[in-house]
Design a protein around this motif. Structure first.
Motif, PDB file in Angstrom:
ATOM      1  N   ASP A 250       4.634  10.965   7.365  1.00  0.00           N
ATOM      2  CA  ASP A 250       5.077  10.289   8.587  1.00  0.00           C
ATOM      3  C   ASP A 250       5.712   8.971   8.176  1.00  0.00           C
ATOM      4  O   ASP A 250       5.146   8.242   7.353  1.00  0.00           O
ATOM      5  N   ASN A 251       6.855   8.648   8.709  1.00  0.00           N
ATOM      6  CA  ASN A 251       7.585   7.452   8.307  1.00  0.00           C
ATOM      7  C   ASN A 251       6.704   6.199   8.379  1.00  0.00           C
ATOM      8  O   ASN A 251       6.066   5.927   9.403  1.00  0.00           O
ATOM      9  N   ASP A 252       6.686   5.448   7.258  1.00  0.00           N
ATOM     10  CA  ASP A 252       6.019   4.141   7.187  1.00  0.00           C
ATOM     11  C   ASP A 252       4.521   4.186   7.474  1.00  0.00           C
ATOM     12  O   ASP A 252       3.931   3.162   7.852  1.00  0.00           O
ATOM     13  N   PHE A 253       3.868   5.321   7.267  1.00  0.00           N
ATOM     14  CA  PHE A 253       2.423   5.332   7.487  1.00  0.00           C
ATOM     15  C   PHE A 253       1.731   4.527   6.396  1.00  0.00           C
ATOM     16  O   PHE A 253       2.251   4.329   5.297  1.00  0.00           O
ATOM     17  N   ALA A 254       0.533   4.051   6.690  1.00  0.00           N
ATOM     18  CA  ALA A 254      -0.262   3.268   5.748  1.00  0.00           C
ATOM     19  C   ALA A 254      -1.708   3.744   5.827  1.00  0.00           C
ATOM     20  O   ALA A 254      -2.369   3.568   6.852  1.00  0.00           O
ATOM     21  N   GLY A 255      -2.196   4.354   4.748  1.00  0.00           N
ATOM     22  CA  GLY A 255      -3.557   4.869   4.761  1.00  0.00           C
ATOM     23  C   GLY A 255      -3.720   5.943   5.822  1.00  0.00           C
ATOM     24  O   GLY A 255      -3.063   6.978   5.783  1.00  0.00           O
ATOM     25  N   GLU A 256      -4.586   5.685   6.782  1.00  0.00           N
ATOM     26  CA  GLU A 256      -4.773   6.620   7.901  1.00  0.00           C
ATOM     27  C   GLU A 256      -4.197   6.056   9.195  1.00  0.00           C
ATOM     28  O   GLU A 256      -4.604   6.437  10.296  1.00  0.00           O
ATOM     29  N   ILE A 257      -3.221   5.147   9.045  1.00  0.00           N
ATOM     30  CA  ILE A 257      -2.574   4.527  10.199  1.00  0.00           C
ATOM     31  C   ILE A 257      -1.147   5.053  10.297  1.00  0.00           C
ATOM     32  O   ILE A 257      -0.344   4.844   9.393  1.00  0.00           O
ATOM     33  N   PRO A 258      -0.799   5.752  11.373  1.00  0.00           N
ATOM     34  CA  PRO A 258       0.554   6.290  11.508  1.00  0.00           C
ATOM     35  C   PRO A 258       1.554   5.209  11.899  1.00  0.00           C
ATOM     36  O   PRO A 258       1.179   4.068  12.209  1.00  0.00           O
ATOM     37  N   GLN A 259       2.814   5.582  11.894  1.00  0.00           N
ATOM     38  CA  GLN A 259       3.866   4.653  12.315  1.00  0.00           C
ATOM     39  C   GLN A 259       3.678   4.252  13.780  1.00  0.00           C
ATOM     40  O   GLN A 259       3.961   3.110  14.154  1.00  0.00           O
ATOM     41  N   TYR A 319      -3.856   4.237   0.046  1.00  0.00           N
ATOM     42  CA  TYR A 319      -4.920   3.229  -0.013  1.00  0.00           C
ATOM     43  C   TYR A 319      -4.469   1.868   0.503  1.00  0.00           C
ATOM     44  O   TYR A 319      -5.234   0.906   0.462  1.00  0.00           O
ATOM     45  N   ARG A 320      -3.256   1.783   1.000  1.00  0.00           N
ATOM     46  CA  ARG A 320      -2.712   0.469   1.368  1.00  0.00           C
ATOM     47  C   ARG A 320      -3.235  -0.024   2.708  1.00  0.00           C
ATOM     48  O   ARG A 320      -3.597   0.761   3.599  1.00  0.00           O
ATOM     49  N   SER A 321      -3.251  -1.337   2.856  1.00  0.00           N
ATOM     50  CA  SER A 321      -3.490  -1.958   4.155  1.00  0.00           C
ATOM     51  C   SER A 321      -2.271  -1.740   5.037  1.00  0.00           C
ATOM     52  O   SER A 321      -1.158  -1.502   4.545  1.00  0.00           O
ATOM     53  N   ASP A 322      -2.471  -1.841   6.337  1.00  0.00           N
ATOM     54  CA  ASP A 322      -1.330  -1.728   7.240  1.00  0.00           C
ATOM     55  C   ASP A 322      -0.333  -2.841   6.936  1.00  0.00           C
ATOM     56  O   ASP A 322      -0.697  -3.951   6.534  1.00  0.00           O
ATOM     57  N   GLN A 323       0.942  -2.530   7.137  1.00  0.00           N
ATOM     58  CA  GLN A 323       1.994  -3.473   6.774  1.00  0.00           C
ATOM     59  C   GLN A 323       1.893  -4.773   7.566  1.00  0.00           C
ATOM     60  O   GLN A 323       1.521  -4.775   8.747  1.00  0.00           O
ATOM     61  N   ALA A 324       2.232  -5.857   6.895  1.00  0.00           N
ATOM     62  CA  ALA A 324       2.317  -7.146   7.572  1.00  0.00           C
ATOM     63  C   ALA A 324       3.500  -7.143   8.530  1.00  0.00           C
ATOM     64  O   ALA A 324       4.410  -6.309   8.431  1.00  0.00           O
ATOM     65  N   THR A 325       3.486  -8.089   9.434  1.00  0.00           N
ATOM     66  CA  THR A 325       4.593  -8.228  10.390  1.00  0.00           C
ATOM     67  C   THR A 325       5.218  -9.614  10.338  1.00  0.00           C
ATOM     68  O   THR A 325       6.090  -9.932  11.140  1.00  0.00           O
ATOM     69  N   SER A 326       4.762 -10.442   9.386  1.00  0.00           N
ATOM     70  CA  SER A 326       5.292 -11.801   9.258  1.00  0.00           C
ATOM     71  C   SER A 326       5.134 -12.255   7.820  1.00  0.00           C
ATOM     72  O   SER A 326       4.376 -11.664   7.040  1.00  0.00           O
ATOM     73  N   LEU A 335      -4.639  -8.226   1.918  1.00  0.00           N
ATOM     74  CA  LEU A 335      -3.794  -7.036   1.915  1.00  0.00           C
ATOM     75  C   LEU A 335      -3.781  -6.391   0.529  1.00  0.00           C
ATOM     76  O   LEU A 335      -3.745  -7.074  -0.493  1.00  0.00           O
ATOM     77  N   THR A 336      -3.788  -5.069   0.515  1.00  0.00           N
ATOM     78  CA  THR A 336      -3.701  -4.340  -0.741  1.00  0.00           C
ATOM     79  C   THR A 336      -2.723  -3.185  -0.604  1.00  0.00           C
ATOM     80  O   THR A 336      -2.653  -2.531   0.440  1.00  0.00           O
ATOM     81  N   MET A 337      -1.977  -2.952  -1.646  1.00  0.00           N
ATOM     82  CA  MET A 337      -1.097  -1.800  -1.716  1.00  0.00           C
ATOM     83  C   MET A 337      -1.792  -0.609  -2.360  1.00  0.00           C
ATOM     84  O   MET A 337      -1.576   0.542  -1.988  1.00  0.00           O
ATOM     85  N   LEU A 338      -2.668  -0.885  -3.325  1.00  0.00           N
ATOM     86  CA  LEU A 338      -3.253   0.175  -4.145  1.00  0.00           C
ATOM     87  C   LEU A 338      -4.716   0.452  -3.864  1.00  0.00           C
ATOM     88  O   LEU A 338      -5.216   1.515  -4.254  1.00  0.00           O
ATOM     89  N   GLY A 386       5.784  -7.187   0.959  1.00  0.00           N
ATOM     90  CA  GLY A 386       4.821  -7.349   2.043  1.00  0.00           C
ATOM     91  C   GLY A 386       3.389  -7.513   1.570  1.00  0.00           C
ATOM     92  O   GLY A 386       2.478  -7.675   2.397  1.00  0.00           O
ATOM     93  N   TYR A 387       3.187  -7.454   0.257  1.00  0.00           N
ATOM     94  CA  TYR A 387       1.844  -7.542  -0.335  1.00  0.00           C
ATOM     95  C   TYR A 387       1.908  -8.552  -1.491  1.00  0.00           C
ATOM     96  O   TYR A 387       1.668  -8.240  -2.651  1.00  0.00           O
TER      97      TYR A 387
END
Length: 519
Positions: A250-259, A319-326, A335-338, A386-387
């Motif tokens: 799914d575009n831009d998903f992070a971990g178990e968080i969808p776009q 395993y990443r945190s949800d993307q930042a917005t600022s 925040l973690t990417m890995l 973003g991380y």
């Protein structure tokens, strides 16, 4: 392996030509030893090897051999609901006169009748040929290669870096040129399929009626991509090392968080993850360690190519945190990417590496991309920008790592950069190099003049960029003891089934001297 000057040797060119001849006709049935007795069941439909064959994750003594039985590939596969024995052979020659390994794998319906034969007992640094048989039907013949022995000091490694192949945006024509360049491995760093809905105006329309959500829908999407002839031929000619990015799910998903969490509740998205990861495993030449556990899959791993190169393959999605917005959010130390476990695994693997070159396969770009011309900064938060804290920790560690080189994708652009210890300080040390490969087909044939108008004003704010470009293609890297010689290989179009390929640029990374330079 390639020759000392990076050219394809005459013997390997002959093998390429021979491989093309046997792909369609394979080897005749009389060359195969008698098959194991089969139960008296209804014969399988014709065309069970419609999705081709592949190999992957080479070791000094082995490699994974892959196929999936699918006589009706775009409609769930078309196989009976039973286990099917699939015989495989590995030989030292394309005519299978010197068979060195053989066995039988079980193609199970619960895994889409895919086969992942983890062959061992092979010799290091050797070319082999392989094939399958199921119910009397022969597969095409494939060619693969094992990794060098663990203690080999010299040699070369030719790596083709690829990513981002959108069926609807064009034909996968760069693979035809890639096959001619004869890489030892193909490193594919994400977006093998796209989950987007079919478009009536697309050059090649996606199958189905919408985005895939179920296992069968993802299987059909992968099957469609596997029918591209250039992709199929490349899979049959060199081992792939793969990892996924976002569009496999799914575009831009992070971990178990969808776009779009407001439209995809957690339980529904977890079910989608489970379907997507299983279909990914079913269609990739990876080991059983990658068999998914529901909405989880283990994909980060390490491959060794003698003492020449260590390849660390990352998972920057699961395993990443949800993307930042600022910008403030991007600087959060939380925040973690890995994720903690993968991060420590990578740090340990870089620090303890005996290899001359430490390669990191990262789905997304590590070098900074400042989108704002002039004062201030503007980042893509879906990338390492973003991380910031975690990225900067790695860059600082690179000071003590031998020859770190990051190999990335995602951008649909060629972006080749020096890696800086601190991108906030233009005068900080160069600590490594990064090759962000362009796409195989995503974004189609871009308007080059429009690209230059948009991106060239940003160059002064990104002095670490050595080359940016918007053609379709891939990168070809010849890794040697004294340096890496890289070519940016491009095609003139992906809007036709054939294209003209060429070298846009050549670059060099010198061993012991961080950074990359245009030749």
């Amino acid at each position: 392996m390639t020759g000392v000057n990076g050219a394809v040797s005459p013997d390997r060119r002959r093998f390429l030509t021979a491989g093309a001849a046997v792909l369609g006709a394979a080897a005749s049935a009389q060359l195969w030893l008698p098959s194991a007795a089969r139960a008296a069941e209804t014969p399988l439909p014709d065309g069970v090897f419609s999705l081709g064959i592949a190999s992957g994750d080479p070791l000094p003594d082995g490699v994974v051999l892959w196929t999936r039985l699918a006589p009706d590939p775009l409609n769930g596969g078309g196989m009976p609901d039973r286990v099917v024995p699939v015989e495989w052979q590995v030989a030292e020659d394309a005519r299978f006169r010197r068979v060195v390994r053989r066995g039988t794998a079980q193609a199970r319906p619960e895994y889409g009748h895919s086969v992942h034969a983890d062959v061992r007992g092979l010799r290091p640094g050797r070319t082999y040929w392989y094939r399958f048989r199921a119910d009397g039907q022969l597969s095409p013949v494939g060619r693969t290669r094992t990794a060098p022995s663990a203690h080999r000091l010299g040699g070369t490694l030719r790596v083709a870096l690829a990513s981002c192949q959108n069926w609807q945006h064009g034909y996968f024509t760069p693979y035809a040129d890639m096959r001619e360049q004869d890489p030892d491995i193909v490193l594919f760093v994400g977006d093998y399929i796209y989950e987007s809905t079919p478009s009536a105006t697309a050059l090649r329309r996606h199958e189905g009626t919408g985005e895939p959500f179920t296992l069968v829908q993802y299987r059909n999407r992968y099957a469609q991509y596997r029918t591209d002839p250039d992709l199929a031929a490349m899979h049959a000619n060199a081992p792939f090392v793969v990892t996924f990015d976002d569009h496999e799910v799914d575009n831009d998903f992070a971990g178990e968080i969808p776009q779009d969490p407001d439209r995809q509740p957690h339980d529904a998205f977890a079910a989608r993850l489970a379907a997507a990861y299983q279909a990914y495993y079913e269609h990739m030449p990876v080991r059983a360690t990658a068999i998914p556990d529901g909405p989880h899959i283990r994909m980060y791993r390490r491959l060794e190519f003698g003492r020449l190169a260590r390849l660390n393959v990352l998972d920057t999605r699961q395993y990443r945190s949800d993307q930042a917005t600022s910008q403030a959010g991007a600087h959060s130390p939380d925040l973690t990417m890995l994720g903690a476990e993968q991060r420590q695994w990578l740090l340990d693997g870089l620090q303890d590496s005996p290899a001359r070159w430490n390669l990191i396969a990262s789905q997304i770009m590590m070098a900074e991309t400042d989108l704002l011309a002039g004062e201030g900064k503007q980042w893509f938060y879906d990338a390492w920008d973003g991380y910031q804290v975690e990225r900067n920790r790695f860059l600082e560690r690179f000071r003590s790592v031998r020859n770190p080189v990051v190999l990335s994708g995602d951008r649909h652009l060629t972006m080749i950069s020096d890696l800086k210890a601190d991108f906030a300080d233009p005068g900080s040390d160069v600590v490594g190099a990064e090759f962000v490969g362009t796409s195989i087909s995503s974004n189609g044939d871009q308007d080059q003049a429009a690209f230059r108008r948009e991106w060239e004003p940003r160059m002064p704010d990104n002095p670490h960029w050595k080359l940016i470009d918007a053609h379709r293609g891939y990168h070809l890297l010849d890794v040697r003891h004294d340096g890496i010689d890289a070519q940016v290989r491009i095609v003139d179009t992906v809007r036709q089934p054939q294209a003209t390929a060429g070298t846009l640029a050549r670059l060099r990374v010198e061993a012991g001297r961080p950074g990359v330079e245009l030749v």
